[in-house]
Motif scaffolding. Structure first.
Motif, PDB file in Angstrom:
ATOM      1  N   SER A   1      16.853   7.800   2.870  1.00 51.47           N
ATOM      2  CA  SER A   1      16.658   7.661   1.223  1.00 51.47           C
ATOM      3  C   SER A   1      17.817   8.553   0.748  1.00 51.47           C
ATOM      4  O   SER A   1      18.391   9.366   1.416  1.00 51.47           O
ATOM      5  CB  SER A   1      15.181   8.350   1.070  1.00 51.47           C
ATOM      6  OG  SER A   1      15.442  10.063   1.054  1.00 51.47           O
TER       7      SER A   1
ATOM      8  N   MET B   1      15.486   0.236   1.685  1.00 52.81           N
ATOM      9  CA  MET B   1      15.179   0.691   0.437  1.00 52.81           C
ATOM     10  C   MET B   1      15.513  -0.112  -0.759  1.00 52.81           C
ATOM     11  O   MET B   1      16.377  -0.779  -0.483  1.00 52.81           O
ATOM     12  CB  MET B   1      15.694   2.086   0.230  1.00 52.81           C
ATOM     13  CG  MET B   1      15.475   2.862  -1.095  1.00 52.81           C
ATOM     14  SD  MET B   1      15.753   4.436  -0.793  1.00 52.81           S
ATOM     15  CE  MET B   1      14.147   4.965  -0.077  1.00 52.81           C
TER      16      MET B   1
ATOM     17  N   LEU C   1      15.082   2.312  -5.687  1.00 52.64           N
ATOM     18  CA  LEU C   1      14.915   3.683  -5.046  1.00 52.64           C
ATOM     19  C   LEU C   1      13.308   4.026  -5.020  1.00 52.64           C
ATOM     20  O   LEU C   1      13.415   5.444  -4.506  1.00 52.64           O
ATOM     21  CB  LEU C   1      15.853   4.669  -5.347  1.00 52.64           C
ATOM     22  CG  LEU C   1      17.413   4.530  -5.432  1.00 52.64           C
ATOM     23  CD1 LEU C   1      18.086   5.712  -6.079  1.00 52.64           C
ATOM     24  CD2 LEU C   1      17.597   4.118  -4.072  1.00 52.64           C
TER      25      LEU C   1
ATOM     26  N   MET D   1      10.347  10.044  -3.383  1.00 58.51           N
ATOM     27  CA  MET D   1      11.385  10.614  -2.627  1.00 58.51           C
ATOM     28  C   MET D   1      11.089  12.053  -2.849  1.00 58.51           C
ATOM     29  O   MET D   1      11.575  12.986  -2.046  1.00 58.51           O
ATOM     30  CB  MET D   1      12.872  10.486  -3.361  1.00 58.51           C
ATOM     31  CG  MET D   1      13.387   9.168  -2.908  1.00 58.51           C
ATOM     32  SD  MET D   1      15.005   8.838  -3.468  1.00 58.51           S
ATOM     33  CE  MET D   1      14.759   8.625  -5.226  1.00 58.51           C
TER      34      MET D   1
END
Length: 534
Positions: free
Chosen positions: A279, A350, A354, A376
């Motif tokens: 990420s 991903m 996002l 995230m």
């Protein structure tokens, strides 16, 4: 000096100095070095030009993309073919979209208007000499990853051979100037460096028991499955590698030491990590397929899952001495279970927004791609007001249950017969707030086995779909086209898009490439921003 002058020269009647034949030979001696060197240079330029533009340099394996879902217009103009997605009511011009992604001829194949011809065919740049036989140099290629090296000033492709008897990582690159470097061995024993690696099919008893593991096999357990560069712009990247044989994910340091990032979940060893992504804030996301693919087993009991290790940039590097220890050396990290609703979680990437990850099911009886929400910032929800939490809960009720799994209608089915009766993605609630099936190939005329996948800059998902080839699926979950791969006894296992403008596809015994217009979606690196916040 006078004696040498007398031997090499003489004066004629007019007093002029005459040069002997020996001086003539010395004057042209440099030609004996220059001519062969120049001939070699011309030869290398010719070879390189063939590699760049000739269709005969490598073995062609695909000549067209099969346009899917279009309805031929009455006048036969294929550019008017469109497909409608009921969820959003938008029409997709399949022909126009594919031409934005691929280099295609202006006219389709005359005998089949739905086949759009490539300007340059897909080619096999690496393959066994016996045309796909199992006893050649390659046996189980997967995990293609493009690595950019600031030190070299160019990029190269890494690909793994995960077969237990191969256990290697290969490197493919084209050098600057007229010289093509081609294939080199990048790393031996890429996925199993100790003598305690265990083949999945030979595991007996608890895989955490080192003695039982040693009794199960003595020849090693498999190579690396997936590779990912880790680092900031302008810095030589470190490699994060899925080690099938060692059943872990490691970060390879500058001195060659391997820092374990993922080894256990709830005290149990990983089955054999297959694919990974990272990420923007350095969170490692990994798929770990189960030892058995017939039923879904709970994670930690031999079952598969998708796991997260937060901020792997901050994991302390392992020393060389520690790195040489047995594979039982545990990772000093905290592991989270993100999702465990698939038979065999395989590929992962991903999404462009996002906030989701795409995960493929590698079970041939359950060929689906699910879209799983990914947060995230694990502390973000704690800062939200209670009113906002209640409002979100009312909008999307029962979307999350135990282990972040969906409940009620959004539950991912655990049996193939249940999958056919669930609501389609168009009828489900917001995809960003619930798990749902992004794409299903259950109704495909061919029995499909999904492998790895990659997301391009427009949000399209490219999926290795053996034995058909490569599926191109729009961000709305619409199948745009299929790139068939003409090979014998082989099919696509993984896919990526390099910075050199090529789509790279691994089959078991081949590495293929196709020139494309589109670029891979590049996950931004926000680690510097994260450090400032701290």
């Amino acid at each position: 000096g006078r004696a040498m002058a007398k031997e090499t020269s003489a004066r004629d009647g007019g007093g002029n100095i005459k040069t002997t034949s020996k001086d003539h030979k010395r004057g042209y001696a440099w030609l004996f070095v220059f001519i062969p060197a120049f001939a070699y240079y011309v030869h290398r330029v010719y070879v390189t030009s063939r590699a760049a533009g000739s269709r005969n340099r490598y073995h062609p394996v695909a000549y067209y993309v099969q346009k899917e879902g279009g309805v031929s217009s009455s006048d036969g103009d294929s550019t008017n073919e469109k497909q409608t997605n009921n969820a959003v009511g938008k029409e997709i011009n399949v022909d126009e979209t594919l031409r934005k992604l691929l280099y295609l001829e202006k006219k389709p194949l005359e005998s089949n208007p739905n086949r759009l011809l490539f300007q340059t065919p897909m080619e096999a740049i690496l393959r066994n000499n016996n045309n796909g036989g199992g006893n050649g140099l390659f046996s189980a290629l997967m995990g293609p990853s493009w690595i950019h090296s600031p030190e070299l000033g160019r990029g190269y492709l890494l690909v793994s051979d995960a077969h237990p008897d191969k256990n290697r990582m290969w490197r493919w690159e084209v050098g600057n100037g007229p010289i093509t470097i081609g294939r080199t061995l990048h790393m031996a024993k890429s996925g199993c460096r100790s003598n305690n690696c265990v083949r999945n099919e030979e595991v007996k008893g608890d895989i955490n028991d080192e003695k039982k593991g040693e009794e199960a096999t003595e020849s090693g357990g498999g190579g690396s499955a997936d590779i990912m560069p880790l680092g900031e712009e302008g810095v030589e990247p470190l490699l994060v590698v899925c080690e099938l044989g060692e059943k872990r994910v490691v970060r390879i340091e500058e001195n060659g030491a391997r820092t374990p990032l993922l080894t256990h979940f709830e005290g149990k060893r990983m089955n054999g990590p297959r694919s990974l992504d990272i990420s923007p804030f350095g969170d490692l996301i990994v798929t770990d397929p189960p030892l058995s693919t017939s039923t879904i087993i709970a994670p930690g009991e031999g079952g598969g899952g998708v796991y997260v290790v937060r901020e792997i940039y901050d994991v302390a590097a392992t020393t060389s001495a520690e790195s040489r220890m047995k594979h039982s050396y545990p990772a000093n990290t905290t592991v989270e279970l993100l999702y465990d609703g698939l038979y065999q979680p395989t590929g992962i990437a991903m999404g462009k927004d996002l906030d989701v990850v795409y995960v493929s099911d590698g079970n041939a009886g359950n060929p689906i791609i699910v879209k799983v929400p990914f947060d995230m910032d694990e502390d973000e929800d704690e800062d939200d007001d209670d009113d906002d939490d209640e409002e979100e809960e009312n909008e999307h009720p029962k979307t999350k249950g135990k282990n972040n799994k969906p409940e009620a209608k959004e539950t991912i089915p655990r049996k193939r017969e249940d999958l056919k009766s669930i609501p389609s993605p168009e009828d489900q609630c917001d995809a960003l707030n619930s798990h749902h099936i992004f794409y299903s190939a259950l109704d495909h005329p061919t029995k499909i086995k999904f492998g790895g996948l990659v997301v391009d800059e427009y949000g399209n998902v490219w999926i290795a779909a053996g034995p058909s080839g490569v599926f191109i699926v729009s961000p709305l979950g619409v199948l745009l086209g299929t790139i068939p791969i003409i090979t014998e006894n082989d099919f696509a296992t993984d896919v990526t898009i390099g910075q050199d403008g090529y789509l790279y596809i691994t089959a078991h015994t081949q590495l293929l490439r196709l020139k494309v217009r589109v670029k891979k979606f590049k996950v931004p690196n926000m680690m510097s921003l994260s450090k400032k916040k701290k």
